[in-house]
Write a protein that holds these residues in place. Structure first.
Motif, mmCIF file in Angstrom:
data_model
loop_
_atom_site.group_PDB
_atom_site.id
_atom_site.type_symbol
_atom_site.label_atom_id
_atom_site.label_comp_id
_atom_site.label_asym_id
_atom_site.label_seq_id
_atom_site.Cartn_x
_atom_site.Cartn_y
_atom_site.Cartn_z
ATOM 1 N N ASP A 13 0.829 -1.211 0.000
ATOM 2 C CA ASP A 13 0.000 0.000 0.000
ATOM 3 C C ASP A 13 0.860 1.256 0.000
ATOM 4 N N PRO B 57 0.573 2.149 -4.121
ATOM 5 C CA PRO B 57 -0.837 2.247 -3.716
ATOM 6 C C PRO B 57 -1.811 2.074 -4.880
ATOM 7 N N HIS B 58 -1.439 2.578 -6.069
ATOM 8 C CA HIS B 58 -2.379 2.496 -7.195
ATOM 9 C C HIS B 58 -2.597 1.057 -7.635
ATOM 10 N N GLN C 256 -2.780 -1.479 -5.658
ATOM 11 C CA GLN C 256 -3.645 -2.137 -4.678
ATOM 12 C C GLN C 256 -5.070 -1.587 -4.716
ATOM 13 N N ARG C 257 -5.211 -0.332 -5.062
ATOM 14 C CA ARG C 257 -6.510 0.327 -4.921
ATOM 15 C C ARG C 257 -7.300 0.434 -6.222
#
Length: 331
Positions: A65, A69-70, A72-73
């Motif tokens: 994360d 982060p991108h 995972q999200r």
């Protein structure tokens, strides 16, 4: 029922519920419940471990994360999605030919459509190509891709941006698309757009390999050493182990359609690793799927650029458009 009997019934129900809850809690934390001996085991809300019997791999979601982060999200959203691409007459099993491509590589896609990446029946299989892409920053390329989609109906595009690490998003989102829209595929071949595929040899391989639908097939990398420098570098803060699980090199590999559901389920539980072939290796391990190695998946090219080498190969990586068409016509 007397009051004393009612009390015992209630107490008995509480005891049974307590035992069931305790047993369920133990089962969900025992190795092997989800994927037999491959097993994904939660240590806490962020940490997952996988073992292949030789190494144990620790994945800390909080580290992923923080670093990516991108990856995972991101929620998979399709900008272009072919309708009915996997539909067809009953009979020959479907072999889906999935090609990772970049919007700017229209020339490569054209060469593939003139050679091995076009709909046909061969070797007892119904073949159907699909080109996997993310968005382009150049509007000219975007218009070209839309025109290709309108003409051939073989483009699958998501709304994230093309990049090296985002190839893992192609892996995750393609698994989701397969699971939802192409459950009838008997096999899925996946490779790059500079790959020559010997379709005759490939279909013979699938027909003659015992229990072919039980394996991930390709040039299998066994516990590759983690690189800390260069294009494929992974920081130690993200992944502290020195080796990866076994994985099929992303240059070209085959997964059976029957494996898609388990791989997709694993993708919902594991963090997204920033190298796409390693990421699939983690998913394969979590899903408990074995590999089948064959050196004829030539993911690093060939020692001599001779016709007989192409004839004896399943795939050859790093082939120019001109050579692709020469070899196809000759074979």
């Amino acid at each position: 029922m007397r009051r004393g009997q009612q009390i015992w019934v209630v107490l008995g129900g509480i005891i049974v519920l307590s035992l069931f809850t305790s047993l369920t809690s133990r089962l969900t934390q025992q190795p092997g419940i989800w994927t037999s001996d491959r097993y994904l085991r939660p240590l806490d809300s962020n940490i997952t471990t996988l073992t292949d019997g030789t190494f144990t791999f620790r994945l800390d979601r909080s580290a992923y994360d923080a670093a990516f982060p991108h990856l995972q999200r991101y929620t998979c959203r399709e900008e272009i999605a072919p309708e009915g691409l996997c539909q067809g007459p009953a009979g020959a099993p479907l072999l889906l030919l999935a090609v990772k491509s970049h919007p700017a590589s229209g020339g490569r896609r054209a060469a593939l459509r003139r050679t091995w990446a076009r709909p046909r029946e061969m070797g007892g299989f119904r073949l159907r190509p699909v080109f996997l892409m993310a968005t382009a920053s150049d509007h000219r390329h975007a218009r070209l891709v839309q025109l290709e989609s309108d003409t051939f109906g073989d483009v699958l595009m998501w709304d994230f941006v093309e990049s090296h690490h985002n190839l893992s998003l192609k892996e995750r989102c393609f698994l989701q698309w397969l699971h939802r829209h192409c459950p009838q595929a008997a096999y899925v071949f996946k490779g790059d757009d500079d790959l020559f595929v010997n379709l005759k040899a490939l279909t013979v391989y699938l027909s003659q390999t015992p229990n072919a639908s039980c394996f991930i097939h390709g040039n299998i990398q066994n516990h590759s050493t983690v690189m800390r420098r260069g294009k494929y570098a992974v920081p130690q803060t993200l992944y502290s182990m020195g080796h990866y699980p076994n994985f099929a090199s992303g240059g070209g590999f085959i997964m059976p359609g029957a494996s898609v559901a388990a791989l997709y389920a694993a993708s919902l539980r594991l963090p997204v690793f920033p190298l796409d072939d390693v990421y699939l290796g983690f998913l394969t391990l979590a899903a408990g799927l074995p590999h089948q190695h064959d050196s004829r998946f030539r993911v690093w090219g060939i020692p001599e650029d001779k016709l007989q080498v192409y004839r004896g190969s399943l795939t050859v990586h790093g082939v120019s458009m001109e050579r692709m068409e020469q070899v196809w016509q000759a074979l």
